[in-house]
Design an enzyme around this catalytic site. Structure first.
Site, PDB file in Angstrom:
ATOM      1  N   SER A 194      11.395 -18.621  31.586  1.00 38.67           N
ATOM      2  CA  SER A 194      10.737 -17.685  30.424  1.00 38.67           C
ATOM      3  C   SER A 194      10.078 -18.611  29.473  1.00 38.67           C
ATOM      4  O   SER A 194       8.936 -18.187  29.071  1.00 38.67           O
ATOM      5  CB  SER A 194      11.825 -16.937  29.742  1.00 38.67           C
ATOM      6  OG  SER A 194      12.389 -16.082  30.637  1.00 38.67           O
ATOM      7  N   ARG A 247      17.339 -15.046  43.116  1.00 36.21           N
ATOM      8  CA  ARG A 247      18.613 -14.877  42.689  1.00 36.21           C
ATOM      9  C   ARG A 247      19.754 -14.579  43.794  1.00 36.21           C
ATOM     10  O   ARG A 247      20.858 -14.832  43.615  1.00 36.21           O
ATOM     11  CB  ARG A 247      18.807 -14.064  41.404  1.00 36.21           C
ATOM     12  CG  ARG A 247      17.767 -14.488  40.151  1.00 36.21           C
ATOM     13  CD  ARG A 247      18.134 -14.519  38.926  1.00 36.21           C
ATOM     14  NE  ARG A 247      16.989 -15.107  38.086  1.00 36.21           N
ATOM     15  CZ  ARG A 247      16.924 -16.222  37.736  1.00 36.21           C
ATOM     16  NH1 ARG A 247      17.555 -17.163  38.230  1.00 36.21           N
ATOM     17  NH2 ARG A 247      15.678 -16.389  36.938  1.00 36.21           N
ATOM     18  N   ARG A 293      18.686  -5.184  42.775  1.00 35.71           N
ATOM     19  CA  ARG A 293      19.826  -6.115  43.038  1.00 35.71           C
ATOM     20  C   ARG A 293      21.174  -5.577  43.160  1.00 35.71           C
ATOM     21  O   ARG A 293      22.407  -6.317  43.333  1.00 35.71           O
ATOM     22  CB  ARG A 293      19.743  -7.313  41.868  1.00 35.71           C
ATOM     23  CG  ARG A 293      18.477  -8.177  41.902  1.00 35.71           C
ATOM     24  CD  ARG A 293      18.513  -9.295  40.851  1.00 35.71           C
ATOM     25  NE  ARG A 293      17.404 -10.048  41.025  1.00 35.71           N
ATOM     26  CZ  ARG A 293      16.793 -10.785  40.352  1.00 35.71           C
ATOM     27  NH1 ARG A 293      17.239 -10.760  38.751  1.00 35.71           N
ATOM     28  NH2 ARG A 293      15.675 -11.702  40.349  1.00 35.71           N
ATOM     29  N   ASP A 334      19.769 -11.248  34.179  1.00 30.71           N
ATOM     30  CA  ASP A 334      19.512 -11.891  35.647  1.00 30.71           C
ATOM     31  C   ASP A 334      20.723 -12.934  36.320  1.00 30.71           C
ATOM     32  O   ASP A 334      20.633 -13.272  37.193  1.00 30.71           O
ATOM     33  CB  ASP A 334      18.290 -13.116  35.389  1.00 30.71           C
ATOM     34  CG  ASP A 334      17.165 -12.230  34.942  1.00 30.71           C
ATOM     35  OD1 ASP A 334      16.914 -11.205  35.317  1.00 30.71           O
ATOM     36  OD2 ASP A 334      16.364 -13.214  34.247  1.00 30.71           O
TER      37      ASP A 334
HETATM   38  O1  SPQ Z   1       9.683 -12.765  36.078  1.00 33.04           O
HETATM   39  P1  SPQ Z   1      10.267 -11.891  36.783  1.00 33.04           P
HETATM   40  O2  SPQ Z   1       9.963 -11.806  38.285  1.00 33.04           O
HETATM   41  O3  SPQ Z   1      10.598 -10.735  36.164  1.00 33.04           O
HETATM   42  O4  SPQ Z   1      11.799 -12.755  36.903  1.00 33.04           O
HETATM   43  C1  SPQ Z   1      13.258 -12.479  36.460  1.00 33.04           C
HETATM   44  C2  SPQ Z   1      14.043 -13.288  37.276  1.00 33.04           C
HETATM   45  O5  SPQ Z   1      15.234 -12.947  37.850  1.00 33.04           O
HETATM   46  O6  SPQ Z   1      13.670 -14.455  36.993  1.00 33.04           O
HETATM   47  C3  SPQ Z   1      13.648 -10.964  36.584  1.00 33.04           C
HETATM   48  F1  SPQ Z   1      13.374 -10.450  37.814  1.00 33.04           F
HETATM   49  O7  SPQ Z   1      13.494 -12.485  35.088  1.00 33.04           O
HETATM   50  C4  SPQ Z   1      12.909 -11.686  34.138  1.00 33.04           C
HETATM   51  C5  SPQ Z   1      13.883 -10.945  33.206  1.00 33.04           C
HETATM   52  O8  SPQ Z   1      14.731 -10.111  33.967  1.00 33.04           O
HETATM   53  C6  SPQ Z   1      12.283 -12.798  33.084  1.00 33.04           C
HETATM   54  C7  SPQ Z   1      11.981 -12.358  31.675  1.00 33.04           C
HETATM   55  C8  SPQ Z   1      11.095 -12.773  30.513  1.00 33.04           C
HETATM   56  O9  SPQ Z   1      10.737 -14.152  30.971  1.00 33.04           O
HETATM   57  O10 SPQ Z   1      10.647 -12.392  29.930  1.00 33.04           O
HETATM   58  C9  SPQ Z   1      12.648 -11.024  31.038  1.00 33.04           C
HETATM   59  C10 SPQ Z   1      13.533 -10.331  32.126  1.00 33.04           C
HETATM   60  O11 SPQ Z   1      12.856  -9.307  32.525  1.00 33.04           O
HETATM   61  P2  SPQ Z   1      12.762  -7.886  31.566  1.00 33.04           P
HETATM   62  O12 SPQ Z   1      12.085  -6.709  32.706  1.00 33.04           O
HETATM   63  O13 SPQ Z   1      14.145  -7.433  31.631  1.00 33.04           O
HETATM   64  O14 SPQ Z   1      11.955  -8.147  30.382  1.00 33.04           O
END
Ligand code: SPQ
Length: 423
Positions: free
Chosen positions: A20, A385, A343, A312
């Site tokens: 992130s 994951r 998931r 995650d």
């Molecule tokens: O980037 P991506 O594909 O959405 O990745 C994931 C992961 O598991 O690596 C989710 F599938 O992480 C997100 C996380 O779930 C990364 C993130 C961020 O960097 O802001 C926030 C989370 O998602 P969300 O939808 O809850 O904001």
């Protein structure tokens, strides 16, 4: 890839940089004045997608492997891309970049892989449209490909129905370019890396409870960023150390931002032998060395405000729950259904195939721990994951486990299997 039971896992590792934070360093670095230098940048496919998207908008980004240097173009310096911006598998790139693109003086198209084309984008299209943005889902299903006609935006207050850092960040990034102040309130606090990095780059941002408020920016000042290790990657070794017999693992330099550290709280509540020694704080992000030892665990309930702090990690926590006495209940986690895979469905399907007593619910899972696992054939479902969670389960199962699509770990942790092998 094939896995067999291991008698013990011991040693020290350093996990790669936080995904992130790595994404955000590229985006803010591109919009800043001056050169931003990022160390310990995650070299996973998702973060490399962020780099290539911004390169396509005229930003010079040098990636030596050790350090990433971004020659910022300033807030108004991005150029119209000549081709579609390919985000690969990355939800973070798609949603955060959409917030930036909505305010640019050009039209752009974002697209990604089959998984990205199924992930909901209505959640960012709606608030950005309220700010004046012009975003069209080209297939009319509120998913990518998205066509974004940049335009001038105005600030809004948005009450987000989901605790999502991606929704919050898309709005706050658009708010940098909007007229007037922009704020977002979420039902529970999600990861706050965007807000912390805004502060570091000199953006005026206020944080109160679950509301973040940003003022339009005049400029961003380039920074030196040292990315801490990703707690979401450390999670696999935390669980591996707790459930594998005769194990002791130390994971160095892991980010323990309080909006991300839910896994530590849950492990402690389950009786884990886990020590966390804070080592430093950089760009507002604390990090620590974490040591775990084989533990006798009991079930727990995971629900409410903690869910966004470990969203995650829920797949690997489901594996942990299989090795705890009693029942673990996961609730309020319906967001799991719209990640790289569903998931909930995938964890239930394959942990059941390995002999676990697990049931899926509308918003989570119920796991009755204590049943021994046996090997099975697992499909990663092109979700990094899922692949890593089942690799850890397989090391603690009787017989052979085969994971197809195991290479998907490249998304967030290219050296995962080598690091595991070293232990
Ligand atoms: O980037 P991506 O594909 O959405 O990745 C994931 C992961 O598991 O690596 C989710 F599938 O992480 C997100 C996380 O779930 C990364 C993130 C961020 O960097 O802001 C926030 C989370 O998602 P969300 O939808 O809850 O904001």
């Amino acid at each position: 890839m094939k896995f067999k039971r291991r008698a013990s896992l011991r040693g020290e590792i350093t996990v790669p940089g936080d995904k992130s934070i790595s994404h955000r360093s590229i985006m803010l670095g591109a919009l800043a004045d001056g050169t931003t230098e990022v160390s310990n940048f995650l070299q996973g496919a998702d973060c490399r997608s962020s780099i290539s998207c911004f390169q396509k908008m005229g930003v010079t980004i040098e990636n030596t492997g050790d350090i990433v240097r971004i020659q910022g173009k300033g807030l108004r310096g991005l150029q119209a891309p000549c081709e579609t911006l390919d985000v690969g598998n990355s939800g973070t790139t798609t949603r955060l970049m959409a917030g930036i693109l909505a305010a640019q003086p050009f039209t752009s198209t974002i697209n990604g892989d089959a998984s990205i084309q199924k992930r909901p984008m209505g959640r960012i299209m709606e608030p950005l449209s309220l700010m004046g943005a012009d975003i069209t889902s080209l297939n009319g299903n509120d998913c990518a490909p998205l066509c974004i006609q940049g335009t001038s935006l105005h600030g809004i207050h948005y009450d987000s129905p989901v605790a999502s850092a991606q929704v919050k960040s898309a709005i706050l990034l658009a708010g940098l370019f909007a007229e007037g102040e922009t704020s977002v309130t979420e039902p529970y606090l999600s990861r706050n890396h965007t807000e912390l990095m805004f502060e570091a780059f000199g953006v005026s941002i206020r944080r109160e409870g679950t509301t973040a408020t940003v003022q339009p920016a005049a400029r961003l000042d380039a920074q030196k960023i040292i990315v801490p290790g990703d707690i979401s990657s450390a999670a696999y070794f935390i669980v591996a150390g707790l459930i594998t017999p005769n194990s002791c693992i130390t994971i160095r330099n892991v980010g323990i931002n309080p909006t991300r550290d839910g896994i530590l709280e849950v492990c402690r509540a389950m009786g884990a032998d886990i020590t966390v020694e804070q080592t430093n704080v950089r760009t507002g992000e604390p990090s620590a060395d974490i040591t775990v030892r084989t533990s006798i665990l009991h079930g727990t309930t995971i629900e409410g405000a903690i869910i966004p702090k470990l969203i995650d990690e829920l797949p690997i926590l489901a594996v942990l729950a299989c090795f705890a006495d009693g029942t673990t209940v996961i609730r309020d986690a319906q967001e799991l259904k719209v990640k790289e895979s569903n998931r909930i469905d995938i964890m239930v399907r394959y942990l059941s195939a390995m002999g676990a007593d697990i049931e899926g619910t509308e918003d989570g899972m119920i796991i009755r721990g204590g049943r021994p696992l046996h090997g099975a054939s697992i499909d990663s479902s092109l979700d990094h994951r899922i692949a890593m969670s089942f690799a850890i389960a397989a090391l603690n199962a009787e017989g052979d486990t085969e994971i197809t699509g195991a290479e998907v770990v490249n998304i967030s942790y290219p050296e995962f299997y080598q690091d595991l092998e070293r232990l």
